[in-house]
Design a protein around this motif. Structure first.
Motif, PDB file in Angstrom:
ATOM      1  N   LYS A 388       0.849  -1.204   0.000  1.00  0.00           N
ATOM      2  CA  LYS A 388       0.000   0.000   0.000  1.00  0.00           C
ATOM      3  C   LYS A 388       0.879   1.247   0.000  1.00  0.00           C
ATOM      4  O   LYS A 388       0.566   2.239  -0.664  1.00  0.00           O
ATOM      5  N   GLY A 389       1.988   1.204   0.739  1.00  0.00           N
ATOM      6  CA  GLY A 389       2.913   2.326   0.755  1.00  0.00           C
ATOM      7  C   GLY A 389       3.604   2.535  -0.582  1.00  0.00           C
ATOM      8  O   GLY A 389       3.847   3.675  -1.008  1.00  0.00           O
ATOM      9  N   GLU A 390       3.931   1.417  -1.277  1.00  0.00           N
ATOM     10  CA  GLU A 390       4.542   1.522  -2.596  1.00  0.00           C
ATOM     11  C   GLU A 390       3.562   2.125  -3.598  1.00  0.00           C
ATOM     12  O   GLU A 390       3.928   2.958  -4.432  1.00  0.00           O
ATOM     13  N   THR A 391       2.297   1.715  -3.495  1.00  0.00           N
ATOM     14  CA  THR A 391       1.275   2.253  -4.393  1.00  0.00           C
ATOM     15  C   THR A 391       1.040   3.734  -4.131  1.00  0.00           C
ATOM     16  O   THR A 391       0.706   4.501  -5.040  1.00  0.00           O
ATOM     17  N   LEU A 392       1.226   4.157  -2.875  1.00  0.00           N
ATOM     18  CA  LEU A 392       1.060   5.571  -2.534  1.00  0.00           C
ATOM     19  C   LEU A 392       2.003   6.447  -3.361  1.00  0.00           C
ATOM     20  O   LEU A 392       1.612   7.541  -3.802  1.00  0.00           O
ATOM     21  N   LEU A 393       3.234   5.990  -3.566  1.00  0.00           N
ATOM     22  CA  LEU A 393       4.186   6.767  -4.361  1.00  0.00           C
ATOM     23  C   LEU A 393       3.663   7.006  -5.770  1.00  0.00           C
ATOM     24  O   LEU A 393       3.760   8.115  -6.311  1.00  0.00           O
ATOM     25  N   ILE A 394       3.088   5.971  -6.361  1.00  0.00           N
ATOM     26  CA  ILE A 394       2.547   6.087  -7.720  1.00  0.00           C
ATOM     27  C   ILE A 394       1.352   7.032  -7.732  1.00  0.00           C
ATOM     28  O   ILE A 394       1.233   7.916  -8.590  1.00  0.00           O
ATOM     29  N   ALA A 395       0.450   6.838  -6.748  1.00  0.00           N
ATOM     30  CA  ALA A 395      -0.750   7.673  -6.683  1.00  0.00           C
ATOM     31  C   ALA A 395      -0.405   9.136  -6.444  1.00  0.00           C
ATOM     32  O   ALA A 395      -1.010  10.043  -7.048  1.00  0.00           O
ATOM     33  N   LEU A 396       0.570   9.388  -5.597  1.00  0.00           N
ATOM     34  CA  LEU A 396       0.961  10.759  -5.280  1.00  0.00           C
ATOM     35  C   LEU A 396       1.564  11.448  -6.492  1.00  0.00           C
ATOM     36  O   LEU A 396       1.245  12.619  -6.786  1.00  0.00           O
ATOM     37  N   GLU A 397       2.411  10.738  -7.210  1.00  0.00           N
ATOM     38  CA  GLU A 397       3.023  11.321  -8.408  1.00  0.00           C
ATOM     39  C   GLU A 397       1.954  11.664  -9.455  1.00  0.00           C
ATOM     40  O   GLU A 397       1.971  12.742 -10.048  1.00  0.00           O
ATOM     41  N   GLU A 398       1.011  10.740  -9.650  1.00  0.00           N
ATOM     42  CA  GLU A 398      -0.055  10.972 -10.627  1.00  0.00           C
ATOM     43  C   GLU A 398      -0.936  12.155 -10.210  1.00  0.00           C
ATOM     44  O   GLU A 398      -1.310  12.993 -11.041  1.00  0.00           O
TER      45      GLU A 398
END
Length: 520
Positions: A388-398
């Motif tokens: 979930k933390g790794e996905t946060l990086l992607i979501a935040l960048e987008e």
């Protein structure tokens, strides 16, 4: 009486007007530095409609300006020379209320945070502001003739009828004879008894006792008739405006929702399934039956937040069983600082002492359960990252790219319910391109970076206003730093209630609350 005095009193008499007239707010509106909306004026007039009223509940949806509505009423009382006014608010909102009243209504205020003997509520010629805890601890001094008491985030009082909610009961009983305004966006969350609780804070005699209310409303089989009767009963006490009712004159910012799915890795999934299965078992030595449901709720919140959030609690449960300890407080194991979302009533219940472990017949069972929990702990400690933390990086960048397209500021708030998850996210984001751009707000703010921000704020020229408590100043300093310098605010529930973050362009609910009304 001179001709001058006669003219003065004649003019004063012309200011008297009907309770539902805008003239009834003339003095407070003339001095206010705010752009008023019709529903705010209507709510303020509703609160002022009867001098015999014991109070009202202003229950507009989030973001519609309940603070302005209450400020209008306070300013009007002040203009009428009624100066015994008290605000009871969550501790972290004291500074915000002080700023609102000073900057928008030009009212003198005083935040109460003093220690020592004697009554802290003596009239100082200022609007007094204190926290719930401060008011409850000094309840005996609250029993005075207040001209007005405003209680913000009043849903904290909704379970006042329960003996376990000592804080709410102490405040309510001390203020029984004073006119009150309760502010809450969620007057009803779980059951109708919460309406009973809030109304009883205003007037304990409106519905009679709890049994009578249950018989008439909770146990009623005719839901439509029940609802109609209840609406009529509370109509003189509660006013609520919905966002959809004010769209024609308030241009709300269009919200664009982005979702990102994530799949836990094998160890995360194994931990979740193992702890879930454990919590479903009938007989557990680590969890007392009297608080089983409550503790299970807390543990599931931690488990859903992150592996780091559940690790500390698992360790506490293992140690307790290993030592075969006597009475202990559950909060020693749960650590309330890691879960800011526990409300005051639950905290009081969790403070109660756990029963002694059973005698030696159960020693083998206890040993096996401790061994089982230890295996879950070892698995949790082995997990070094959460998907979930790794996905946060992607979501935040987008999301930040989307903000660029829309011309919005790079200001993102990430909500989590656990301070241990917050620590993990702080380190994770710092290691992946956001170092020096993150601010944390939680229940304690004891982290070195938070202290450094606070110290820099103290040394700045902006902090030379009237002294306040450190806790209040700390919160203000962190929000100020986020607004001026940072990109990301990592916030627990301590920052979710009432803190003004309207300058933000992005909100991420890292941990979804169980109640959809609390999704921001």
């Amino acid at each position: 009486m001179t001709s001058f005095h006669s003219k003065y009193w004649a003019h004063a008499l012309t200011l008297k007007s009907a309770s539902n007239s805008i003239r009834n707010l003339s003095r407070s509106i003339s001095n206010a530095s705010v752009d008023l909306n019709p529903h705010q004026v209507r709510a303020a007039l509703f609160a002022l409609q009867s001098p015999l009223s014991k109070g009202v509940i202003l229950a507009d949806e989030v973001g519609l300006g309940k603070t302005i509505e209450a400020g209008l009423v306070i300013a009007q009382k002040w203009a009428e020379k009624k100066r015994n006014i008290l605000l009871i608010v969550p501790a972290f909102l004291r500074k915000q209320w002080e700023n609102e009243l000073r900057e928008k209504f030009y009212l003198p205020t005083c935040i109460l945070d003093a220690k020592g003997d004697g009554s802290p509520f003596e009239n100082t010629g200022e609007v007094l502001i204190c926290s719930y805890q401060f008011a409850a601890q000094r309840a005996k001094y609250l029993q005075k003739n207040w001209d007005l008491v405003v209680i913000d985030e009043a849903h904290r009082m909704r379970n006042v009828y329960k003996s376990s909610n000592k804080q709410a009961r102490a405040i309510s009983e001390a203020l029984e004879g004073s006119p009150k305004i309760l502010l809450t966006a969620t007057p009803l969350q779980n059951n109708l008894l919460e309406i009973y609780g809030l109304v009883s804070v205003i007037d304990p005699y409106i519905f009679g006792d709890e049994v009578s209310f249950k018989d008439q409303f909770v146990l009623s089989k005719d839901e439509e008739s029940r609802n109609n009767i209840l609406k009529k009963r509370i109509a003189p006490l509660i006013i609520r405006t919905l966002r959809k009712q004010v769209k024609e004159y308030i241009p709300f910012t269009k919200r664009i929702a982005l979702t990102h799915e994530f799949v836990p890795d094998d160890d995360e999934q194994r931990l979740y399934e193992a702890v879930s299965a454990y919590l479903q078992r009938d007989d557990l030595a680590a969890l007392p039956n009297s608080q089983r449901q409550l503790i299970t709720l807390v543990l599931r919140k931690l488990l859903a937040s992150s592996s780091f959030a559940i690790t500390h609690t698992l360790r506490g449960m293992v140690e307790r069983l290993d030592k075969e300890a006597g009475p202990r407080h559950l909060l020693e194991e749960v650590d309330p600082d890691q879960l800011d979302a526990i409300d005051e009533e639950l905290k009081e219940r969790l403070q109660s002492t756990l029963p002694d472990l059973e005698t030696r017949e159960q020693q083998e069972k206890i040993r096996k359960e401790a061994q089982e929990l230890r295996s879950y702990l070892e698995l949790a400690e082995k997990i070094r990252k959460n998907n979930k933390g790794e996905t946060l990086l992607i979501a935040l960048e987008e999301a930040l790219k989307k903000a660029d397209e829309l011309g919005a500021a790079h200001k993102a708030v990430i909500f989590t319910e656990s301070t241990r998850t917050q620590t993990y996210l702080y380190e994770h984001l710092s290691a992946n391109g956001y170092r020096g751009q993150i601010v944390r707000i939680n229940g304690s703010n004891n982290e070195p970076d938070s202290k450094a921000i606070y110290q820099a704020w103290l040394e700045s020229t902006d902090s030379k206003s009237k002294p306040s408590s450190k806790a209040v100043e700390m919160k203000g300093a962190l929000v100020d730093h986020f607004r001026k310098s940072a990109t990301i605010l990592l916030a627990t529930e301590a920052a979710a209630e009432g803190v003004n973050l309207q300058f933000c362009s992005l909100i991420i609910n890292y941990d979804l609350p169980w109640n959809p009304q609390r999704v921001v």
